[in-house]
Design a protein around this motif. Structure first.
Motif, PDB file in Angstrom:
ATOM      1  N   GLU A 420       9.677 -27.492  -0.314  1.00  0.00           N
ATOM      2  CA  GLU A 420      10.536 -28.662  -0.094  1.00  0.00           C
ATOM      3  C   GLU A 420      10.591 -29.535  -1.355  1.00  0.00           C
ATOM      4  O   GLU A 420      11.651 -30.056  -1.716  1.00  0.00           O
ATOM      5  N   LEU A 421       9.425 -29.696  -1.991  1.00  0.00           N
ATOM      6  CA  LEU A 421       9.411 -30.518  -3.214  1.00  0.00           C
ATOM      7  C   LEU A 421      10.104 -29.801  -4.373  1.00  0.00           C
ATOM      8  O   LEU A 421      10.729 -30.447  -5.218  1.00  0.00           O
ATOM      9  N   ILE A 422       9.974 -28.485  -4.436  1.00  0.00           N
ATOM     10  CA  ILE A 422      10.686 -27.740  -5.487  1.00  0.00           C
ATOM     11  C   ILE A 422      12.188 -27.942  -5.338  1.00  0.00           C
ATOM     12  O   ILE A 422      12.899 -28.218  -6.307  1.00  0.00           O
ATOM     13  N   GLU A 423      12.658 -27.823  -4.098  1.00  0.00           N
ATOM     14  CA  GLU A 423      14.090 -28.000  -3.854  1.00  0.00           C
ATOM     15  C   GLU A 423      14.526 -29.430  -4.183  1.00  0.00           C
ATOM     16  O   GLU A 423      15.577 -29.654  -4.789  1.00  0.00           O
ATOM     17  N   ALA A 424      13.683 -30.410  -3.777  1.00  0.00           N
ATOM     18  CA  ALA A 424      14.012 -31.815  -4.068  1.00  0.00           C
ATOM     19  C   ALA A 424      13.997 -32.087  -5.571  1.00  0.00           C
ATOM     20  O   ALA A 424      14.842 -32.824  -6.103  1.00  0.00           O
ATOM     21  N   GLU A 489       7.517 -39.714  -9.501  1.00  0.00           N
ATOM     22  CA  GLU A 489       7.929 -40.365  -8.260  1.00  0.00           C
ATOM     23  C   GLU A 489       7.821 -39.412  -7.070  1.00  0.00           C
ATOM     24  O   GLU A 489       7.436 -39.819  -5.967  1.00  0.00           O
ATOM     25  N   LEU A 490       8.154 -38.125  -7.291  1.00  0.00           N
ATOM     26  CA  LEU A 490       8.080 -37.148  -6.209  1.00  0.00           C
ATOM     27  C   LEU A 490       6.676 -36.594  -6.011  1.00  0.00           C
ATOM     28  O   LEU A 490       6.405 -35.950  -4.992  1.00  0.00           O
ATOM     29  N   GLY A 491       5.825 -36.787  -7.001  1.00  0.00           N
ATOM     30  CA  GLY A 491       4.471 -36.234  -6.894  1.00  0.00           C
ATOM     31  C   GLY A 491       4.397 -34.795  -7.324  1.00  0.00           C
ATOM     32  O   GLY A 491       3.474 -34.071  -6.917  1.00  0.00           O
ATOM     33  N   VAL A 492       5.326 -34.367  -8.126  1.00  0.00           N
ATOM     34  CA  VAL A 492       5.329 -32.995  -8.639  1.00  0.00           C
ATOM     35  C   VAL A 492       4.502 -32.951  -9.925  1.00  0.00           C
ATOM     36  O   VAL A 492       4.721 -33.753 -10.840  1.00  0.00           O
ATOM     37  N   ASP A 493       3.569 -32.027  -9.989  1.00  0.00           N
ATOM     38  CA  ASP A 493       2.720 -31.892 -11.172  1.00  0.00           C
ATOM     39  C   ASP A 493       3.186 -30.710 -12.018  1.00  0.00           C
ATOM     40  O   ASP A 493       3.515 -29.642 -11.487  1.00  0.00           O
ATOM     41  N   PHE A 494       3.194 -30.942 -13.332  1.00  0.00           N
ATOM     42  CA  PHE A 494       3.533 -29.857 -14.259  1.00  0.00           C
ATOM     43  C   PHE A 494       2.289 -28.995 -14.476  1.00  0.00           C
ATOM     44  O   PHE A 494       1.167 -29.505 -14.594  1.00  0.00           O
ATOM     45  N   ALA A 495       2.490 -27.709 -14.532  1.00  0.00           N
ATOM     46  CA  ALA A 495       1.377 -26.782 -14.671  1.00  0.00           C
ATOM     47  C   ALA A 495       0.989 -26.615 -16.132  1.00  0.00           C
ATOM     48  O   ALA A 495       1.759 -26.934 -17.050  1.00  0.00           O
ATOM     49  N   ILE A 518       6.001 -34.385   1.707  1.00  0.00           N
ATOM     50  CA  ILE A 518       7.215 -33.587   1.873  1.00  0.00           C
ATOM     51  C   ILE A 518       8.162 -34.214   2.892  1.00  0.00           C
ATOM     52  O   ILE A 518       9.058 -33.552   3.423  1.00  0.00           O
ATOM     53  N   ASP A 519       8.002 -35.502   3.143  1.00  0.00           N
ATOM     54  CA  ASP A 519       8.898 -36.191   4.067  1.00  0.00           C
ATOM     55  C   ASP A 519      10.277 -36.318   3.425  1.00  0.00           C
ATOM     56  O   ASP A 519      10.402 -36.850   2.312  1.00  0.00           O
ATOM     57  N   ALA A 520      11.290 -35.828   4.127  1.00  0.00           N
ATOM     58  CA  ALA A 520      12.651 -35.774   3.555  1.00  0.00           C
ATOM     59  C   ALA A 520      13.181 -37.168   3.221  1.00  0.00           C
ATOM     60  O   ALA A 520      13.796 -37.390   2.177  1.00  0.00           O
ATOM     61  N   ALA A 521      12.961 -38.118   4.108  1.00  0.00           N
ATOM     62  CA  ALA A 521      13.466 -39.478   3.878  1.00  0.00           C
ATOM     63  C   ALA A 521      12.814 -40.106   2.659  1.00  0.00           C
ATOM     64  O   ALA A 521      13.470 -40.745   1.820  1.00  0.00           O
ATOM     65  N   SER A 522      11.512 -39.903   2.554  1.00  0.00           N
ATOM     66  CA  SER A 522      10.789 -40.461   1.405  1.00  0.00           C
ATOM     67  C   SER A 522      11.251 -39.806   0.097  1.00  0.00           C
ATOM     68  O   SER A 522      11.400 -40.473  -0.932  1.00  0.00           O
ATOM     69  N   ILE A 523      11.487 -38.483   0.174  1.00  0.00           N
ATOM     70  CA  ILE A 523      11.953 -37.774  -1.024  1.00  0.00           C
ATOM     71  C   ILE A 523      13.313 -38.301  -1.477  1.00  0.00           C
ATOM     72  O   ILE A 523      13.543 -38.567  -2.670  1.00  0.00           O
ATOM     73  N   ASN A 524      14.248 -38.507  -0.557  1.00  0.00           N
ATOM     74  CA  ASN A 524      15.592 -38.999  -0.912  1.00  0.00           C
ATOM     75  C   ASN A 524      15.535 -40.400  -1.494  1.00  0.00           C
ATOM     76  O   ASN A 524      16.285 -40.741  -2.417  1.00  0.00           O
ATOM     77  N   VAL A 525      14.641 -41.227  -0.947  1.00  0.00           N
ATOM     78  CA  VAL A 525      14.475 -42.587  -1.480  1.00  0.00           C
ATOM     79  C   VAL A 525      13.970 -42.528  -2.918  1.00  0.00           C
ATOM     80  O   VAL A 525      14.425 -43.275  -3.806  1.00  0.00           O
ATOM     81  N   SER A 526      13.028 -41.641  -3.172  1.00  0.00           N
ATOM     82  CA  SER A 526      12.472 -41.523  -4.529  1.00  0.00           C
ATOM     83  C   SER A 526      13.532 -41.052  -5.529  1.00  0.00           C
ATOM     84  O   SER A 526      13.641 -41.593  -6.639  1.00  0.00           O
ATOM     85  N   ILE A 527      14.317 -40.070  -5.113  1.00  0.00           N
ATOM     86  CA  ILE A 527      15.374 -39.569  -6.016  1.00  0.00           C
ATOM     87  C   ILE A 527      16.406 -40.655  -6.287  1.00  0.00           C
ATOM     88  O   ILE A 527      16.830 -40.863  -7.432  1.00  0.00           O
ATOM     89  N   ALA A 528      16.784 -41.383  -5.250  1.00  0.00           N
ATOM     90  CA  ALA A 528      17.771 -42.458  -5.412  1.00  0.00           C
ATOM     91  C   ALA A 528      17.249 -43.548  -6.341  1.00  0.00           C
ATOM     92  O   ALA A 528      17.986 -44.103  -7.166  1.00  0.00           O
ATOM     93  N   LYS A 529      15.956 -43.858  -6.187  1.00  0.00           N
ATOM     94  CA  LYS A 529      15.357 -44.882  -7.037  1.00  0.00           C
ATOM     95  C   LYS A 529      15.364 -44.455  -8.503  1.00  0.00           C
ATOM     96  O   LYS A 529      15.714 -45.247  -9.399  1.00  0.00           O
ATOM     97  N   ILE A 530      14.976 -43.226  -8.756  1.00  0.00           N
ATOM     98  CA  ILE A 530      14.937 -42.732 -10.137  1.00  0.00           C
ATOM     99  C   ILE A 530      16.353 -42.706 -10.741  1.00  0.00           C
ATOM    100  O   ILE A 530      16.571 -43.096 -11.894  1.00  0.00           O
ATOM    101  N   LEU A 531      17.344 -42.262  -9.975  1.00  0.00           N
ATOM    102  CA  LEU A 531      18.721 -42.215 -10.478  1.00  0.00           C
ATOM    103  C   LEU A 531      19.250 -43.607 -10.776  1.00  0.00           C
ATOM    104  O   LEU A 531      19.950 -43.829 -11.770  1.00  0.00           O
ATOM    105  N   GLU A 532      18.937 -44.578  -9.910  1.00  0.00           N
ATOM    106  CA  GLU A 532      19.395 -45.953 -10.136  1.00  0.00           C
ATOM    107  C   GLU A 532      18.779 -46.516 -11.415  1.00  0.00           C
ATOM    108  O   GLU A 532      19.459 -47.148 -12.233  1.00  0.00           O
ATOM    109  N   ASP A 533      17.477 -46.286 -11.606  1.00  0.00           N
ATOM    110  CA  ASP A 533      16.824 -46.759 -12.836  1.00  0.00           C
ATOM    111  C   ASP A 533      17.400 -46.071 -14.068  1.00  0.00           C
ATOM    112  O   ASP A 533      17.598 -46.701 -15.126  1.00  0.00           O
ATOM    113  N   PHE A 534      17.691 -44.761 -13.940  1.00  0.00           N
ATOM    114  CA  PHE A 534      18.224 -44.002 -15.077  1.00  0.00           C
ATOM    115  C   PHE A 534      19.616 -44.520 -15.477  1.00  0.00           C
ATOM    116  O   PHE A 534      19.916 -44.686 -16.655  1.00  0.00           O
TER     117      PHE A 534
END
Length: 548
Positions: A420-424, A489-495, A518-534
């Protein structure tokens, strides 16, 4: 006393004998011209003998013609150098294309007057005698006789070998020349300015300075042409006219050279105004090269023309320069090859100024194209001078001609990242690429492409709009920062390269696996926040760039 009388008689007899020994001789060009001019001198004046140089006319008419021919030559200041006149009875001008045997004493200044071989003798040509009256009228206009008629007796008194009326008229003609100069200057500047506006459609006032410099020598040439036209009417002596026309010819050469030098400035200014409107900057680099070339060419031609006025054979100089140039060319083949390479670069235009190229082992920005070499500045700011001969032969990768700058990278995330996080994360990356002002939103690839040794691989393939190397690096920075913020923001770690040791029975120890949200609502909020800041960061960057 008697011996003195005998001595005087002997000297007189010898002098008369020498005079009588000079007879009519028409056997070659030298003899014919000498016969004509000798028997019209004041101390050997026998015009009937001089008239023998003309065939087919009555004696009276022939006398009139030979006198006028001499006056024409004197009026133009043309002094016959008999050391240069051929004595060959079968002389044939090797320069002319005609099969007629003829000799022209002044091929440049008076080509209408020449002698030719008729039978076994040399005479003034029928063409010369036919044009004599017209030439005489051109050299001595109708007003000359009028001036002679109204000049009082005191006007014929002399000072320094010149009559008063001649000096007076010379001053009048010079004043008329000065007046004509100022009139011509205004008219020519107006015409040049009109032509410049029609050609360039430019209101650049810097053109006016160049046009004024060009109008001045042209006006001087017209004024000098007027003086040159009226000088023969003053009826100076041959010696005076020779010096007067030499001075006028020198002035003409100097002013013509000045005209063409200023014309080069004007033409290069017009050329630069056109090249400034084009995308190619190689044309801008060509302008100073052409300017220097044409300036040198004008100066060389002017110098050759100037020394030719003093009797120097420029053909010999050019022949020597050609042979010497050939020897130099053979001794400096590399220089010639570089010059040819320069010409090929400007013809083919494989790159432009400020293009990033890869030529052999050299990569960098093209800064300057010279006659011998091209300057390329590498990324570490060092400058490479590549010979144009080599540059015209090797393969050149001109990255400056790319439509876009492609950027491709692989992002590695941990193997334990939830699907789910990979897709997000992939979705967020796509949104960032679309929102980035320097990337093409219609052509990109962000996909989960494979499994690495220690990471899941996500390919990011984008195209930057700007071709400038510096802008590309700045665009990469902004893209990378947005990716890092999204991952945090999503909690994805680089290997990173790692090894995992699996222990089956070790219950008191807990694993180091992170806890993923992996909560879908939380993931969408994080993506929206990052895009707005960008987007806000991009807007601020654009505003700062515009204000600076």
């Amino acid at each position: 006393m008697r011996k003195l009388l005998y001595l005087l008689f002997l000297v007189s007899f010898i002098s008369n004998a020498q005079k009588d020994s000079v007879g009519v001789d028409l056997s070659n060009p030298h003899a014919t011209l000498y016969t004509h001019l000798y028997f019209l001198q004041s101390d050997s004046y026998e015009p009937k003998k001089a008239a023998k140089t003309i065939l087919g006319l009555s004696e009276k008419e022939a006398v009139k013609k030979v006198i006028r021919i001499k006056k024409i030559l004197d009026g133009k200041g043309l002094f016959v150098d008999f050391d240069l006149v051929p004595k060959d009875p079968n002389f044939k001008d090797s320069v002319g294309l005609s099969s007629i045997q003829k000799y022209t004493p002044f091929p440049e200044r008076m080509p209408e007057i020449f002698v030719e071989k008729i039978g076994e003798k040399w005479y003034y040509s029928a063409e010369t005698t036919k044009k004599t009256d017209a030439l005489y009228s051109a050299v001595f206009p109708w007003y000359v006789q009028k001036i002679q008629d109204i000049v009082p007796e005191i006007g014929h008194k002399k000072i320094m070998g010149l009559e008063y009326w001649q000096l007076f008229m010379a001053v009048i003609f010079v004043l008329l020349g000065v007046i004509l100069f100022y009139i011509f200057k205004r008219i020519i500047f107006y015409l040049l300015n009109f032509i410049q506006h029609r050609l360039t459609k430019s209101t650049d006032i810097s053109f006016d300075a160049y046009l004024k410099k060009l109008a001045r020598p042209i006006s001087l040439l017209l004024a000098i042409s007027f003086i040159k036209k009226v000088v023969p009417s003053l009826q100076f002596s041959l010696e005076t006219n020779t010096w007067a026309f030499l001075f006028i010819d020198i002035a003409e050469v100097v002013f013509w050279t000045y005209v063409f030098l200023n014309l080069v400035h004007v033409v290069m200014k017009v050329y630069s105004s056109f090249t400034a409107k084009t995308h190619s900057k190689l044309d801008d680099q060509l302008a100073p090269i052409l300017h220097n070339f044409f300036t040198g060419l004008v100066i060389i031609i002017g110098v050759l023309r100037l020394i030719s006025l003093f009797g120097v054979d420029t053909g010999t100089i050019l022949a020597g320069a050609t042979i010497g140039g050939l020897a130099v060319a053979l001794a400096s083949q590399d220089t010639v090859k570089n010059l040819i390479g320069t010409i090929m670069i400007f013809i083919d235009k494989p790159f432009h100024i400020e293009d990033w190229i890869e030529a052999g082992e050299v990569s960098g920005t093209v800064e300057k194209v010279g006659f011998r070499s091209t300057s390329v500045r590498a990324a570490d700011t060092s400058v490479y001078q590549i010979p144009n001969s080599k540059l015209s032969e090797i393969v050149i990768n001109n990255k400056g001609l790319r439509l876009f700058r492609r950027y491709n990278t692989n992002l590695g995330v941990r193997y334990d990242t939830p699907p789910e996080l990979i897709e997000a994360f992939v979705k967020g990356l796509r949104e960032i690429v679309i929102a980035h002002p320097e990337t093409r939103s219609d052509s990109y690839n962000v996909e989960f492409t494979g499994f690495g040794d220690s990471a899941l691989l996500i390919m990011v393939n984008v195209y930057f709009k700007s071709l400038a190397w510096g802008t590309e690096q700045s665009s990469k920075h902004r893209l990378h920062m947005a990716i890092v913020k999204l991952a945090k923001e999503l909690g994805v770690d680089f290997a990173f390269p790692s090894s995992t040791l699996m222990v089956e029975n070790f219950p008191e120890k807990k694993g180091f696996n992170p806890k993923y949200n992996i909560d879908a609502a939380s993931i969408n909020v994080s993506i929206a926040k990052i895009l707005e800041d960008f987007k806000n960061e991009n807007l601020e960057a654009d505003q700062m760039r515009e204000s600076s």
